[in-house]
Structures are given as C-alpha cells and as structure tokens.
Motif scaffolding. Sequence first.
Motif, short mmCIF file in Angstrom:
data_model
loop_
_atom_site.label_atom_id
_atom_site.label_comp_id
_atom_site.label_asym_id
_atom_site.label_seq_id
_atom_site.Cartn_x
_atom_site.Cartn_y
_atom_site.Cartn_z
N ALA A 73 63.53 20.88 -45.01
CA ALA A 73 64.02 19.50 -44.86
C ALA A 73 64.70 19.35 -43.51
O ALA A 73 65.74 19.95 -43.26
N LEU A 74 64.09 18.54 -42.64
CA LEU A 74 64.58 18.38 -41.27
C LEU A 74 65.36 17.09 -41.05
O LEU A 74 65.95 16.90 -39.99
N GLY A 75 65.33 16.20 -42.01
CA GLY A 75 65.98 14.90 -41.84
C GLY A 75 66.87 14.57 -43.02
O GLY A 75 67.24 15.45 -43.82
N PRO A 76 67.23 13.31 -43.19
CA PRO A 76 67.96 12.90 -44.38
C PRO A 76 67.21 13.31 -45.65
O PRO A 76 65.98 13.40 -45.64
N LEU A 77 67.92 13.52 -46.73
CA LEU A 77 67.34 14.10 -47.94
C LEU A 77 66.83 13.05 -48.93
O LEU A 77 66.70 13.32 -50.13
N THR A 78 66.51 11.88 -48.44
CA THR A 78 66.12 10.77 -49.30
C THR A 78 64.89 11.09 -50.15
O THR A 78 64.87 10.84 -51.36
N ASN A 79 63.84 11.63 -49.53
CA ASN A 79 62.61 11.90 -50.29
C ASN A 79 62.86 12.90 -51.41
O ASN A 79 62.34 12.74 -52.53
N LEU A 80 63.64 13.94 -51.14
CA LEU A 80 63.95 14.92 -52.16
C LEU A 80 64.81 14.33 -53.27
O LEU A 80 64.63 14.65 -54.45
N CYS A 120 73.22 9.61 -42.73
CA CYS A 120 72.17 8.63 -42.99
C CYS A 120 72.04 8.31 -44.47
O CYS A 120 71.78 7.16 -44.83
N ASP A 121 72.17 9.33 -45.32
CA ASP A 121 71.99 9.11 -46.75
C ASP A 121 72.83 10.11 -47.53
O ASP A 121 72.32 11.06 -48.13
N PRO A 122 74.15 9.91 -47.54
CA PRO A 122 75.03 10.87 -48.23
C PRO A 122 74.77 10.93 -49.73
O PRO A 122 74.92 11.99 -50.34
N MET A 123 74.39 9.81 -50.34
CA MET A 123 74.11 9.83 -51.77
C MET A 123 72.92 10.73 -52.09
O MET A 123 72.90 11.45 -53.10
N ALA A 124 71.90 10.70 -51.22
CA ALA A 124 70.76 11.59 -51.42
C ALA A 124 71.19 13.05 -51.35
O ALA A 124 70.78 13.89 -52.16
N ALA A 125 72.03 13.38 -50.36
CA ALA A 125 72.51 14.75 -50.25
C ALA A 125 73.31 15.16 -51.48
O ALA A 125 73.17 16.28 -51.98
N ARG A 126 74.13 14.26 -52.00
CA ARG A 126 74.90 14.57 -53.21
C ARG A 126 73.98 14.89 -54.37
O ARG A 126 74.21 15.86 -55.11
N ARG A 207 81.36 25.88 -52.27
CA ARG A 207 81.28 24.68 -53.10
C ARG A 207 81.60 23.49 -52.22
O ARG A 207 82.68 23.41 -51.63
N LEU A 208 80.64 22.57 -52.10
CA LEU A 208 80.78 21.44 -51.18
C LEU A 208 80.73 20.11 -51.92
O LEU A 208 79.92 19.93 -52.84
N THR A 209 81.57 19.19 -51.50
CA THR A 209 81.45 17.79 -51.90
C THR A 209 81.06 17.00 -50.66
O THR A 209 81.28 17.42 -49.52
N ILE A 210 80.45 15.83 -50.87
CA ILE A 210 80.06 14.97 -49.75
C ILE A 210 80.63 13.58 -49.97
O ILE A 210 80.51 13.00 -51.06
N ASP A 211 81.26 13.05 -48.96
CA ASP A 211 81.86 11.73 -49.00
C ASP A 211 80.77 10.68 -48.84
O ASP A 211 79.99 10.72 -47.87
N GLY A 217 78.92 11.07 -45.34
CA GLY A 217 78.31 12.28 -44.82
C GLY A 217 79.26 13.43 -44.59
O GLY A 217 78.82 14.55 -44.33
N ARG A 218 80.55 13.18 -44.72
CA ARG A 218 81.52 14.25 -44.48
C ARG A 218 81.44 15.29 -45.60
O ARG A 218 81.50 14.96 -46.78
#
Length: 249
Positions: A73-80, A120-126, A207-211, A217-218
């Motif tokens: 995955a090279l970009g925002p994680l939206t597709n995943l 770009c898409d913190p919700m996708a990363a979460r 263990r990571l959280t994302i804002d 994205g933090r």
Amino acid sequence: MLAVMGRDDIAYAAGAARPLYGAGRDEAAIHSSDGLGGVVLPAPQRPPEAQDATQFLADTLRAAPSGALTVLALGPLTNLAQLARDEPAAYARIGKIIAMGGTIDELGNAGPYAEFNMACDPMAARLVFAAPVPVTLIPLDVTRKLRASSADLDRLARSGTKAALLAADLIRTYFASHSDRQSRPLHDPCVMLMALSPGLFETQTFRLTIDCETHPGRLEKAHEGALVDVAVSIDPEAALDALWRGLSC
C-alpha cells in the motif's frame, strides 16, 4: 508504467476517487498536476478492469490460496478499508499488508503532526489497523533516510534498463531544487524493499491510535490502540543499492 515495461499481461483497476470521509488532499505542488513531475509515459496497452479496486481485490484474493498474497500500500488506505468493510471474508485472506505512511516521532509532511497518506483518509487507516490482517507500517521517521543524489541517479541510468532510465527521470523531477544535493525522500520504494529484503529494516510492534478529528492522521502510541509492526530504522546505503539492483535487472 505497465506500458513502459511492456507488461500488458498485468491487470489493474481504478481505485477510490475520494476518501471515506472528507474532501481529500492535493499534492500537485510536489508531484505536478499529472502526478509524475511532467515525465511523459506512453498510453496504456490495456484498459483498466471493469470492476473497481475493491471488487478486483476481492476477486483476486478469492482466487489465490488464503494468506498467499501481500498487499503493498503506497497511498491512502481507502481501497483496503472499503474491502474490509464490504468484503470481510476476502479481506481476511490477505497474508499481510505493508504500508507507507504515518509519523511516530518526527514532524509530519501534512501539517506538524501527520503524514500525507494518513491525513488523506484517517478513518480508512483506523479500519485497516483494527482489521484482522497484520500491518507493517513504514513511517516518515524511516523513509526520510532514503534519498538519492545526482551521482546516484547517474549510476542508476548507466545500467540502461527501461526501469532504471524511467526511475532516474522520475526521481530527478523529485529534487526540491536544482541546487539540492539530494532528492526528497524516496518514500514508496521502502514498501517494496521491505517486502523483498526485510533485513534492511528494524521493526517494533506498537499499539497505535489515529486521530480522525482534531489533527487528522496523527498517530499516537496508546494502550487501547491497534497492534501495528512499525519500521524504526533502515540501512539507507544498502537499501539504495538493493533498489538500484532491482531496477537494473
């Protein structure tokens, strides 16, 4: 890119046009309006698949043995994230995900706290971090250590392969100015290098959280966060040599 390499046997699909939530971000100031710094590529030799990326990924995963495929995955994680939400059984067949993104201890490049892909898409990363597939994250703390000089690019171009010549041209557009001695960080190649030569990196599990709201994205270390393997160091000289060898084959 596939047309340059004469690989019309490789299928591809159009990904998400926007993040799960929000309007997204634009980086034309760095990559220009075409995303390639003005380097001209030939027209595609085959059209994209009829399915969107989510369905294409689901079909590909179902056709392969469970756990056999690694997603780079090279970009925002939206597709995943869309795959995890809409096709959870197919998503669970991914062996692992190696993603470029985030920043742990360094300043961000999309504001002081966040890296571009995460912002770009913190919700996708979460969603991806919390889903049942292991994730290895390569943050700015590591990717900023992999850079190329003009002499490095001359060495790469001398190999004369299509991949080497194109990569050298693309990286030359990625210098911040003509007076700079090194390119901007070579973020994305770190993902492929991790897949092929993990010994170039040291990783630790956090263990990571994302804002998703105050500083989108933090990433922060927290007891309630998702378990993520994070690259914490790289051998930059060996990594650049490995990348150049791969592009020169």
